[in-house]
Design a protein around this motif. Structure first.
Motif, short mmCIF file in Angstrom:
data_model
loop_
_atom_site.label_atom_id
_atom_site.label_comp_id
_atom_site.label_asym_id
_atom_site.label_seq_id
_atom_site.Cartn_x
_atom_site.Cartn_y
_atom_site.Cartn_z
N GLU A 275 105.49 88.56 -89.06
CA GLU A 275 104.66 89.42 -88.21
C GLU A 275 103.78 88.59 -87.27
OE1 GLU A 275 104.22 89.75 -91.80
OE2 GLU A 275 106.04 90.95 -91.72
N LYS A 276 103.28 87.46 -87.77
CA LYS A 276 102.44 86.60 -86.94
C LYS A 276 103.27 85.93 -85.84
CE LYS A 276 99.05 82.93 -86.99
NZ LYS A 276 98.15 82.08 -87.77
N ALA A 277 104.53 85.63 -86.14
CA ALA A 277 105.40 84.97 -85.15
C ALA A 277 105.65 85.86 -83.94
CB ALA A 277 106.72 84.59 -85.80
N ASN A 278 105.54 87.18 -84.10
CA ASN A 278 105.72 88.08 -82.97
C ASN A 278 104.67 87.86 -81.88
OD1 ASN A 278 108.05 89.62 -83.58
ND2 ASN A 278 106.88 90.71 -85.14
N ASP A 279 103.54 87.26 -82.25
CA ASP A 279 102.47 87.02 -81.27
C ASP A 279 102.52 85.61 -80.66
OD1 ASP A 279 101.47 89.55 -81.76
OD2 ASP A 279 100.16 88.85 -83.37
N PHE A 280 103.42 84.77 -81.12
CA PHE A 280 103.49 83.39 -80.62
C PHE A 280 103.87 83.36 -79.14
CE2 PHE A 280 104.61 81.26 -84.95
CZ PHE A 280 103.32 81.52 -85.40
N ILE A 281 103.33 82.36 -78.46
CA ILE A 281 103.68 82.07 -77.07
C ILE A 281 104.31 80.68 -77.04
CG2 ILE A 281 102.79 81.74 -74.72
CD1 ILE A 281 102.50 84.61 -75.71
N LEU A 282 105.46 80.57 -76.39
CA LEU A 282 106.16 79.28 -76.29
C LEU A 282 105.86 78.65 -74.94
CD1 LEU A 282 109.64 80.44 -77.68
CD2 LEU A 282 107.68 79.52 -78.95
N GLY A 283 105.04 77.60 -74.94
CA GLY A 283 104.73 76.89 -73.70
C GLY A 283 105.90 76.02 -73.30
N PHE A 284 106.29 76.07 -72.01
CA PHE A 284 107.45 75.31 -71.57
C PHE A 284 107.22 74.47 -70.33
CE2 PHE A 284 107.78 79.44 -69.56
CZ PHE A 284 108.10 79.14 -68.25
N SER A 285 106.07 74.60 -69.67
CA SER A 285 105.79 73.74 -68.52
C SER A 285 104.31 73.44 -68.44
CB SER A 285 106.27 74.38 -67.22
OG SER A 285 105.36 75.35 -66.76
N ASN A 286 104.00 72.28 -67.91
CA ASN A 286 102.62 71.86 -67.72
C ASN A 286 102.50 71.30 -66.31
OD1 ASN A 286 99.96 71.23 -68.15
ND2 ASN A 286 100.40 69.32 -69.23
N ASN A 287 101.68 71.94 -65.50
CA ASN A 287 101.50 71.54 -64.09
C ASN A 287 102.83 71.44 -63.35
OD1 ASN A 287 98.69 71.40 -64.43
ND2 ASN A 287 98.85 69.30 -65.20
N GLY A 288 103.70 72.40 -63.59
CA GLY A 288 104.97 72.48 -62.87
C GLY A 288 106.07 71.58 -63.42
N LYS A 289 105.80 70.84 -64.47
CA LYS A 289 106.78 69.91 -65.04
C LYS A 289 107.20 70.38 -66.44
CE LYS A 289 106.18 66.92 -61.68
NZ LYS A 289 106.72 67.41 -60.45
N PRO A 290 108.48 70.19 -66.79
CA PRO A 290 108.89 70.52 -68.16
C PRO A 290 108.22 69.62 -69.18
CG PRO A 290 110.78 69.81 -66.81
CD PRO A 290 109.55 69.71 -65.96
N LEU A 291 108.10 70.09 -70.39
CA LEU A 291 107.46 69.32 -71.47
C LEU A 291 108.50 68.37 -72.06
CD1 LEU A 291 105.63 72.31 -73.18
CD2 LEU A 291 104.70 70.69 -71.52
N THR A 292 108.62 67.19 -71.50
CA THR A 292 109.66 66.26 -71.94
C THR A 292 109.19 65.31 -73.04
OG1 THR A 292 109.04 64.80 -70.10
CG2 THR A 292 110.89 66.30 -69.74
N GLY A 293 107.97 64.87 -73.00
CA GLY A 293 107.48 63.88 -73.96
C GLY A 293 107.37 64.41 -75.38
N ASP A 294 106.79 65.58 -75.54
CA ASP A 294 106.58 66.15 -76.86
C ASP A 294 107.09 67.59 -76.92
OD1 ASP A 294 104.72 67.27 -75.24
OD2 ASP A 294 102.98 66.66 -76.39
N GLY A 295 108.09 67.87 -76.12
CA GLY A 295 108.64 69.22 -76.03
C GLY A 295 109.98 69.32 -76.71
N PRO A 296 110.79 70.22 -76.28
CA PRO A 296 110.80 70.93 -75.01
C PRO A 296 109.86 72.13 -74.94
CG PRO A 296 112.69 71.60 -76.30
CD PRO A 296 111.97 70.53 -77.08
N ILE A 297 109.28 72.54 -76.09
CA ILE A 297 108.32 73.64 -76.08
C ILE A 297 107.14 73.31 -76.98
CG2 ILE A 297 110.03 75.45 -75.57
CD1 ILE A 297 109.93 76.19 -78.56
N HIS A 298 106.04 74.00 -76.72
CA HIS A 298 104.88 73.98 -77.60
C HIS A 298 104.67 75.40 -78.09
CE1 HIS A 298 103.03 70.34 -75.25
NE2 HIS A 298 104.12 70.02 -75.93
#
Length: 165
Positions: free
Chosen positions: A120-143
């Motif tokens: 139920e808590k996972a339904n509220d999660f947000i998956l971050g996929f970009s930071n300042n227009g760039k994909p999250l490559t270093g510690d991604g691909p998502i947060h």
């Protein structure tokens, strides 16, 4: 293939997520303002009706031609996409996977650890996929961000897959 995230486990359908295409998804949210603004629960039909009404009013007032304001709005939107920090709600993907009725745990698999949460808590999660227009490559691909923004400064990083138990 290292940027692909899979939702599997006690589900009817295994879902494959590609964060590289979410920049074009209308469900994306601006992470710089998402957790500070009040969330509105609106019905999709109501939202559509308002958008159509706004467009109709604009055509009546300005005519069916593209006034200069529309061109600048499109340019602003393009600039926002190229420089923004975005995320996408996890809920639609979880719904499409159709978890079994006895599923109750959501597991986040990272490079060096695992995190378990109630489904139920996972339904509220947000998956971050970009930071300042760039994909999250270093510690991604998502947060992974909690829906209430409580882990905004330290999201779950290095995510490799999700499992529903």
């Amino acid at each position: 293939m290292e940027n692909i995230i899979i939702i599997s486990g006690n589900v009817k359908y295994t879902i494959t997520l590609d964060p590289g295409v979410w920049i074009f998804d209308d469900r994306r949210v601006d992470l710089t303002t998402y957790f500070t603004t009040k969330l509105e629960n609106t019905e999709s039909l109501e939202e559509y009706t308002k958008a159509v009404s706004k467009h109709w009013d604009r055509e009546i007032i300005e005519g069916a031609i593209y006034p200069p304001t529309l061109k600048t709005e499109k340019k602003f939107e393009k600039e926002k996409v190229l420089t923004g920090t975005f995320g996408i709600p996890l809920k639609p993907f979880l719904q499409n996977s159709e978890p079994s009725s006895d599923a109750n745990t959501f597991v986040i698999h990272c490079i060096d650890s695992e995190y378990e949460y109630p489904l139920e808590k996972a339904n509220d999660f947000i998956l971050g996929f970009s930071n300042n227009g760039k994909p999250l490559t270093g510690d991604g691909p998502i947060h992974v961000y909690f829906g209430d923004g409580s882990n905004l400064t330290s999201p779950i990083k290095n995510v490799k897959s999700f499992t529903i138990k």
